[in-house]
Write a protein that holds these residues in place. Structure first.
Motif, PDB file in Angstrom:
ATOM      1  N   MET A   1      19.622  -0.997   2.757  1.00 28.51           N
ATOM      2  CA  MET A   1      18.965  -0.222   1.707  1.00 28.51           C
ATOM      3  C   MET A   1      17.632   0.314   2.242  1.00 28.51           C
ATOM      4  SD  MET A   1      18.138  -1.425  -2.213  1.00 28.51           S
ATOM      5  CE  MET A   1      16.517  -2.164  -1.975  1.00 28.51           C
ATOM      6  N   LEU A   2      17.498   1.627   2.238  1.00 24.87           N
ATOM      7  CA  LEU A   2      16.297   2.278   2.769  1.00 24.87           C
ATOM      8  C   LEU A   2      15.521   2.912   1.619  1.00 24.87           C
ATOM      9  CD1 LEU A   2      14.594   3.402   5.183  1.00 24.87           C
ATOM     10  CD2 LEU A   2      16.121   5.398   5.138  1.00 24.87           C
ATOM     11  N   ILE A   3      14.205   2.637   1.550  1.00 27.97           N
ATOM     12  CA  ILE A   3      13.374   3.195   0.489  1.00 27.97           C
ATOM     13  C   ILE A   3      12.415   4.222   1.087  1.00 27.97           C
ATOM     14  CG2 ILE A   3      11.658   2.693  -1.293  1.00 27.97           C
ATOM     15  CD1 ILE A   3      12.860  -0.117  -1.510  1.00 27.97           C
ATOM     16  N   GLU A   4      12.537   5.475   0.632  1.00 24.63           N
ATOM     17  CA  GLU A   4      11.649   6.553   1.052  1.00 24.63           C
ATOM     18  C   GLU A   4      10.687   6.871  -0.094  1.00 24.63           C
ATOM     19  OE1 GLU A   4      11.336   8.212   3.860  1.00 24.63           O
ATOM     20  OE2 GLU A   4      13.092   7.573   5.012  1.00 24.63           O
ATOM     21  N   ARG A   5       9.403   7.001   0.231  1.00 23.62           N
ATOM     22  CA  ARG A   5       8.380   7.259  -0.775  1.00 23.62           C
ATOM     23  C   ARG A   5       7.918   8.713  -0.698  1.00 23.62           C
ATOM     24  NH1 ARG A   5       4.720   3.884   1.077  1.00 23.62           N
ATOM     25  NH2 ARG A   5       5.046   2.134  -0.321  1.00 23.62           N
ATOM     26  N   PHE A   6       7.690   9.331  -1.874  1.00 25.13           N
ATOM     27  CA  PHE A   6       7.166  10.697  -1.963  1.00 25.13           C
ATOM     28  C   PHE A   6       5.887  10.641  -2.791  1.00 25.13           C
ATOM     29  CE2 PHE A   6      11.663  10.849  -1.336  1.00 25.13           C
ATOM     30  CZ  PHE A   6      11.908  11.937  -0.519  1.00 25.13           C
ATOM     31  N   PHE A   7       4.765  11.058  -2.191  1.00 27.66           N
ATOM     32  CA  PHE A   7       3.475  10.951  -2.866  1.00 27.66           C
ATOM     33  C   PHE A   7       2.898  12.326  -3.153  1.00 27.66           C
ATOM     34  CE2 PHE A   7      -1.204  10.654  -2.765  1.00 27.66           C
ATOM     35  CZ  PHE A   7      -1.406   9.738  -3.797  1.00 27.66           C
ATOM     36  N   VAL A   8       2.398  12.513  -4.367  1.00 25.34           N
ATOM     37  CA  VAL A   8       1.711  13.733  -4.778  1.00 25.34           C
ATOM     38  C   VAL A   8       0.296  13.355  -5.189  1.00 25.34           C
ATOM     39  CG1 VAL A   8       1.590  15.552  -6.522  1.00 25.34           C
ATOM     40  CG2 VAL A   8       3.804  14.918  -5.545  1.00 25.34           C
ATOM     41  N   GLY A   9      -0.709  13.977  -4.578  1.00 15.43           N
ATOM     42  CA  GLY A   9      -2.100  13.675  -4.900  1.00 15.43           C
ATOM     43  C   GLY A   9      -2.638  14.546  -6.018  1.00 15.43           C
ATOM     44  N   ASP A  10      -3.744  15.259  -5.765  1.00 13.75           N
ATOM     45  CA  ASP A  10      -4.328  16.220  -6.707  1.00 13.75           C
ATOM     46  C   ASP A  10      -4.690  15.623  -8.056  1.00 13.75           C
ATOM     47  OD1 ASP A  10      -4.352  18.543  -5.096  1.00 13.75           O
ATOM     48  OD2 ASP A  10      -2.204  18.763  -5.378  1.00 13.75           O
TER      49      ASP A  10
END
Length: 461
Positions: A1-10
């Motif tokens: 199981m692979l967990i990819e993270r997507f981050f949005v700042g602003d």
């Protein structure tokens, strides 16, 4: 199981996830611009099978409906949300299984009434859970705010306390993946760390060691103000936003086209560096420094979503990125942008307005000048770091109504400062629109002043 993270700042600090199995993938709390998940799934050689949403997000527009339509993935929403769109409702006790990944649903109300969390078990490794996606119930070092429903805030604070006790019943080694990191206004004091474990939070998250009474009291006091777009985004997320793929890109406009569009029903939004705006700008344009301020946060907070947007930009290569940052908070009516920013405007002989940017040494020389009013537009929490003497504080969002407290006398110069400078220019542009003329902005803001002084500062009134 692979967990990819997507981050949005602003100023949103939203975290979403793609969890990949052998051939299938699951997306949790997707952002509005969904092509990133599709690209990542293709890169990993997996197909998006399911989309899980923890709750009705208030601070950004989600892309769950569009991602489901584009990929054919099943969409799982909290049953208490009672969405009228096609979805699979889930509540505590429900189990979702995709390949070797088992997902248990927990009801975790408190931040919102319908909130759920998703507990993941990798059956290829064992029968015990390995991760929990907590949405806005549990953050790293903090918890979600329960006051977005003012009439229910005590009830929700108590529900949040009970939800956290439930999460603390998971094994200590279970990894915690929240929907936000530091910088969001969905909590009070989130850690800059973006993931944790149940055991670490038990030990170091101070809110989790409080009694129920103290927990509720702590959460209902000193919470930062909720921006204007929070209620709007919740409603849009419930009904479903216009798909990004169906929105057109802003188009380039000539000076004549741009000028003909300027009226009271449209907003001229200048996204250039704040010092550039101060030096020369189209009259009554709003300054929102695209690169050096929490752009999405203040766009959602300050801009009227019913009005069309005319952009003033530095470079046409930036326009698509600016547009998505606006659309993440529901500002969709972007008509177009002026070519070659204000160079073409001034070349055509059109009027501009300018204010003054002053440096700390100049301000120090004028601190005792009776003809200046020193205006601090930082948030109340920022005042703990100090304040320039003789300044008054009106937090930036409040300035839209509280400007009536300021003296419009043309002989009285208003000198504005914030933390670094960009919010000071935004404040100046808000005051310009209501008739103020004699305005200066402290370049570098309170940070620049502090570095200049290198000494303890006197707190103002």
């Amino acid at each position: 199981m692979l967990i990819e993270r997507f981050f949005v700042g602003d100023g949103i600090s939203h975290i979403s996830y793609l969890v990949a199995g052998q051939t299938k993938a699951i997306v949790i709390d997707p952002k509005r611009d969904v092509n990133d998940y599709i690209r990542k799934a293709k890169e990993l050689g997996v197909e998006i099978e399911a989309i899980l949403v923890t709750h009705l997000h208030a601070d950004f527009i989600g892309g769950h409906y569009e991602l489901s339509e584009k990929t054919g993935a099943k969409l799982y929403l909290p049953a208490k949300q009672e969405s009228k769109r096609a979805h699979i409702p889930v509540q505590e006790g429900d189990i979702i299984q995709i390949e070797n990944i088992k997902i248990d649903v927990l009801d975790t109300p408190g931040h919102t009434p319908e909130h759920v969390s998703y507990v993941f078990t990798d059956l290829s490794r064992g029968e015990e859970p390995v991760a929990v996606f907590t949405g806005d119930t549990l953050f790293v070092g903090d918890v979600g705010r329960p006051d977005l429903f003012p009439d229910k805030k005590e009830e929700l604070a108590k529900a949040l306390y009970n939800s956290l006790q439930k999460l603390m019943g998971l094994p200590d080694f279970v990894e915690v993946y929240p929907a936000h990191g530091a910088g969001t206004l969905c909590g009070k004091a989130l850690s800059t760390k973006r993931s944790s474990t149940i055991g670490y939070e038990k030990r170091f998250n101070k809110l989790l060691s409080l009694s129920e009474e103290d927990f509720i009291k702590s959460l209902l006091e000193g919470m930062p103000p909720a921006p204007d777009h929070f209620k709007r985004c919740s409603k849009i997320n419930e009904e479903g936003a216009m798909f990004l793929s169906k929105l057109s890109s802003p188009k380039p406009l000539s000076v004549k086209e741009f000028e003909n569009l300027i009226d009271d029903d449209r907003i001229v939004l200048d996204t250039r560096h704040y010092l550039t705006w101060i030096g020369g700008h189209i009259p009554n344009s709003l300054s929102m420094d695209y690169k050096f301020m929490p752009f999405s946060l203040f766009a959602g907070w300050i801009l009227d979503p019913e009005k069309e947007i005319l952009l003033v930009i530095d470079n046409s290569n930036e326009v698509d990125d600016i547009a998505i940052k606006l659309r993440r908070v529901g500002i969709d009516n972007i008509v177009g942008y002026i070519e070659n920013h204000t160079f073409s405007w001034t070349k055509a002989g059109k009027p501009i307005k300018s204010f003054k940017a002053i440096s700390p040494d100049t301000l120090e020389e004028r601190l005792n000048d009776e003809n200046i009013l020193l205006l601090d537009v930082r948030s109340k929490s920022e005042l703990r770091s100090g304040q320039i003497e003789n300044s008054i504080n009106i937090p930036l969002p409040e300035l839209r109504e509280r400007y009536i407290e300021l003296d419009k006398d043309k002989d009285k110069e208003i000198i504005i400062y914030c933390g670094l400078g960009p919010r000071g220019a935004l404040a100046a542009s808000l005051l310009e629109k209501v008739g103020f003329e004699n305005i200066s902005v402290l370049a570098g803001g309170f940070t620049g002043w502090s570095n200049y002084k290198k000494s303890p500062l006197v707190c103002g009134r």
